[in-house]
Design a protein around this motif. Structure first.
Motif, PDB file in Angstrom:
ATOM      1  N   ILE A 270       0.857  -1.177   0.000  1.00 14.10           N
ATOM      2  CA  ILE A 270       0.000   0.000   0.000  1.00 14.10           C
ATOM      3  C   ILE A 270       0.897   1.232   0.000  1.00 14.10           C
ATOM      4  N   LYS A 271       0.602   2.167  -0.875  1.00 12.34           N
ATOM      5  CA  LYS A 271       1.418   3.368  -0.989  1.00 12.34           C
ATOM      6  C   LYS A 271       0.654   4.554  -0.415  1.00 12.34           C
ATOM      7  N   MET A 272       1.268   5.188   0.576  1.00  8.82           N
ATOM      8  CA  MET A 272       0.688   6.378   1.200  1.00  8.82           C
ATOM      9  C   MET A 272       1.679   7.510   1.024  1.00  8.82           C
ATOM     10  N   SER A 273       1.345   8.435   0.141  1.00 12.70           N
ATOM     11  CA  SER A 273       2.278   9.495  -0.213  1.00 12.70           C
ATOM     12  C   SER A 273       3.570   8.850  -0.710  1.00 12.70           C
ATOM     13  N   SER A 274       4.684   9.129  -0.077  1.00 14.30           N
ATOM     14  CA  SER A 274       5.948   8.563  -0.532  1.00 14.30           C
ATOM     15  C   SER A 274       6.399   7.389   0.331  1.00 14.30           C
ATOM     16  N   PHE A 275       5.461   6.808   1.105  1.00 11.12           N
ATOM     17  CA  PHE A 275       5.763   5.666   1.958  1.00 11.12           C
ATOM     18  C   PHE A 275       5.105   4.401   1.407  1.00 11.12           C
ATOM     19  N   LYS A 276       5.648   3.262   1.801  1.00  7.39           N
ATOM     20  CA  LYS A 276       5.011   1.985   1.528  1.00  7.39           C
ATOM     21  C   LYS A 276       4.741   1.286   2.845  1.00  7.39           C
ATOM     22  N   ILE A 277       3.554   0.703   2.960  1.00  9.49           N
ATOM     23  CA  ILE A 277       3.241  -0.094   4.138  1.00  9.49           C
ATOM     24  C   ILE A 277       2.853  -1.486   3.662  1.00  9.49           C
ATOM     25  N   PRO A 278       3.030  -2.508   4.491  1.00 10.54           N
ATOM     26  CA  PRO A 278       2.745  -3.885   4.059  1.00 10.54           C
ATOM     27  C   PRO A 278       1.314  -4.050   3.582  1.00 10.54           C
ATOM     28  N   PRO A 279       1.085  -5.011   2.685  1.00 12.24           N
ATOM     29  CA  PRO A 279      -0.270  -5.260   2.167  1.00 12.24           C
ATOM     30  C   PRO A 279      -1.262  -5.523   3.293  1.00 12.24           C
ATOM     31  N   MET A 280      -2.516  -5.181   3.049  1.00 12.12           N
ATOM     32  CA  MET A 280      -3.563  -5.426   4.038  1.00 12.12           C
ATOM     33  C   MET A 280      -4.239  -6.769   3.807  1.00 12.12           C
TER      34      MET A 280
END
Length: 495
Positions: free
Chosen positions: A476-486
């Protein structure tokens, strides 16, 4: 206007261009707004387009300030000049974690980094068997036998709880880690602090100081998200601290320091008696390390499990390597097993790190008068410089035409005599900046990588793991960050 101040301009002031020798300021259509909207919702394409058209470094007008972005060739200049580019000051503008802990301790991040390097990464041979014991226990508790396929969501939250057990052992020792409520406290504190990152970002657009003010608003009203954890820490650990101080006074130079951070910091304090100042200091330094270790490690392990679960073509080789090591070690891993024998798993993890790199993060504030890059462009004092990490992680300069492919073996070299060498996941260089670079590269990376590999080793041996869809699940991409898939993962007992 012809130029701008090194500090942030007034929130409603349009910026037409920067000084002539500064990195080019990318043109924008709307005054005040600048590039804010696209960086929030389309940062990947925006940064790629800017790099292609304007080279590097380049600047964007974001959140009321000019922000400079480095690329693959200029990033290493930031990382190799920590006397000019200060990461702690840069990150404190958007995530002021230091303010939360200032009530408890004034220990510097430089000192904490040195302690982590010497007392944790430097003692992996001591901690490896203890980590293994706690990880096995955590896997049994949070995943179980899975004789029937078990679908698990909230992977990162589960892994945070699992990882907290070995972290508690290293930080508090066997005595403190036996308290389950302390382990729970570690995970809750990490989550509560992490939520502070998600203050509405539009406030940054108005002015960074407003964003920081809102993030810190609870502190102004006397509410600190970790105060309750301080009370539990004192309840559980005060008797341990008292006993250790007593033994130090009794044995003097004959006292042998225990292998945990709690005892190290007690000895460093030189305290003969226990008081609130000492308790606050011990709580502050230990929970700072707790937050840094659990948050980053659970994120990396989450990405690795999704990378594994969506790529069945990798399963056989990874399993065979782990089974061979398990048989040779009789199930009891040593640091040599983890460091030298898990070659393919280490390369898999390094490739997972690369693919989970944020788009652009690690802000550094210019604390020197200015800095001139090798291409002649100069950034002024006070400028925030962000590393365009994706430009390094997927650059054909380092990884060729297959840079977008997931290929663990790209880090391995095999010779005709049967010998295989590889570039380890802990090694930082110009092509791999997951852990930063230069003398301020992450000091805890050796411990974190060992912990992740040990956990993956046990999980791969025990379970068939796949994504619920059977396919690769993107981050998941939030602005210029990536977080693990939900998404969710399916665990099934391998036997």
């Amino acid at each position: 206007m012809r130029g701008i101040s090194a500090q942030c301009p007034l929130s409603f002031m349009a910026v037409d261009q920067v000084s002539q020798n500064e990195p080019p300021l990318v043109p924008y259509q709307y005054p005040i707004i600048g590039h804010t909207y696209r960086l929030l919702y389309d940062s990947e394409n925006l940064l790629r387009e800017c790099k292609e058209k304007y080279g590097e470094p380049f600047s964007l007008y974001v959140f009321g300030c000019v922000r400079t972005f480095t690329g693959v060739d200029s990033t290493h200049e930031v990382l190799r000049n920590p006397d000019v580019f200060d990461f702690n000051e840069g990150i404190n503008k958007t995530f002021p974690i230091a303010n939360v802990f200032r009530k408890f301790t004034d220990c510097s991040t430089e000192h904490l980094a040195r302690v982590v390097h010497e007392q944790i990464s430097g003692k992996l041979n001591v901690y490896t068997p203890r980590m293994q014991k706690e990880l096995v226990s955590g896997i049994e508790i949070f995943i179980g036998d899975c004789k029937e396929p078990k679908v698990i969501g909230n992977i990162q939250e589960m892994l945070s709880q699992m990882i907290a057990k070995p972290v508690a052992n290293v930080i508090l020792g066997e005595e403190g880690a036996k308290f389950e409520d302390m382990v729970v406290s570690f995970t809750k504190a990490e989550r509560e602090l992490d939520r502070m990152r998600f203050v509405p970002e539009f406030l940054l657009y108005i002015h960074p100081k407003l964003y920081k003010f809102v993030a810190m608003l609870p502190l102004l009203f006397g509410w600190n998200p970790i105060t309750q954890h301080r009370d539990l820490f004192i309840q559980r650990c005060k008797p341990i601290i008292e006993e250790r101080i007593r033994k130090r006074k009794e044995l003097g130079e004959k006292y042998i320091q225990k292998d945990d951070l709690l005892d190290f910091f007690i000895g460093e304090s030189g305290a003969d008696d226990i008081d609130d100042k000492l308790l606050n200091h011990l709580f502050g330094v230990l929970y700072l390390i707790v937050f840094a270790s659990i948050s980053t490690t659970s994120r990396a392990l989450s990405f690795a499990l999704f990378d594994y679960g969506g790529r069945p073509e990798l399963w056989n080789e990874l399993y065979e390597e782990q089974l061979k090591i398990h048989n040779e070690s009789n199930g009891c891993l040593s640091t040599e097993d983890v460091n030298k024998k898990m070659i393919y798993l280490d390369c898999f993890l390094k490739e997972s790190f690369r693919h989970s790199s944020d788009i652009a993060t690690l802000p550094h504030a210019v604390i020197g008068d200015s800095f001139t890059f090798s291409n002649g462009t100069t950034v002024p004092k006070g400028r925030d410089v962000y590393l365009y990490m994706e430009d390094t992680a997927f650059n054909n300069k380092f990884f060729g035409e297959t840079s977008n492919d997931f290929q663990p073996k790209r880090y391995m070299t095999s010779y005709s005599n049967g010998k295989t060498i590889h570039s380890p996941a802990t090694k930082v260089d110009r092509s791999f900046i997951t852990f930063g670079g230069g003398k301020h590269a992450c000091p805890g990376r050796f411990f974190a990588v060992n912990e992740i590999k040990m956990c993956l080793h046990k999980l791969i041996l025990n379970y068939n793991i796949k994504t619920e869809s059977g396919k690769i699940v993107p981050p998941i991409k939030m602005s210029s960050f990536k977080i693990p898939p939900m998404g969710r993962l399916v665990f099934e007992n391998r036997n």
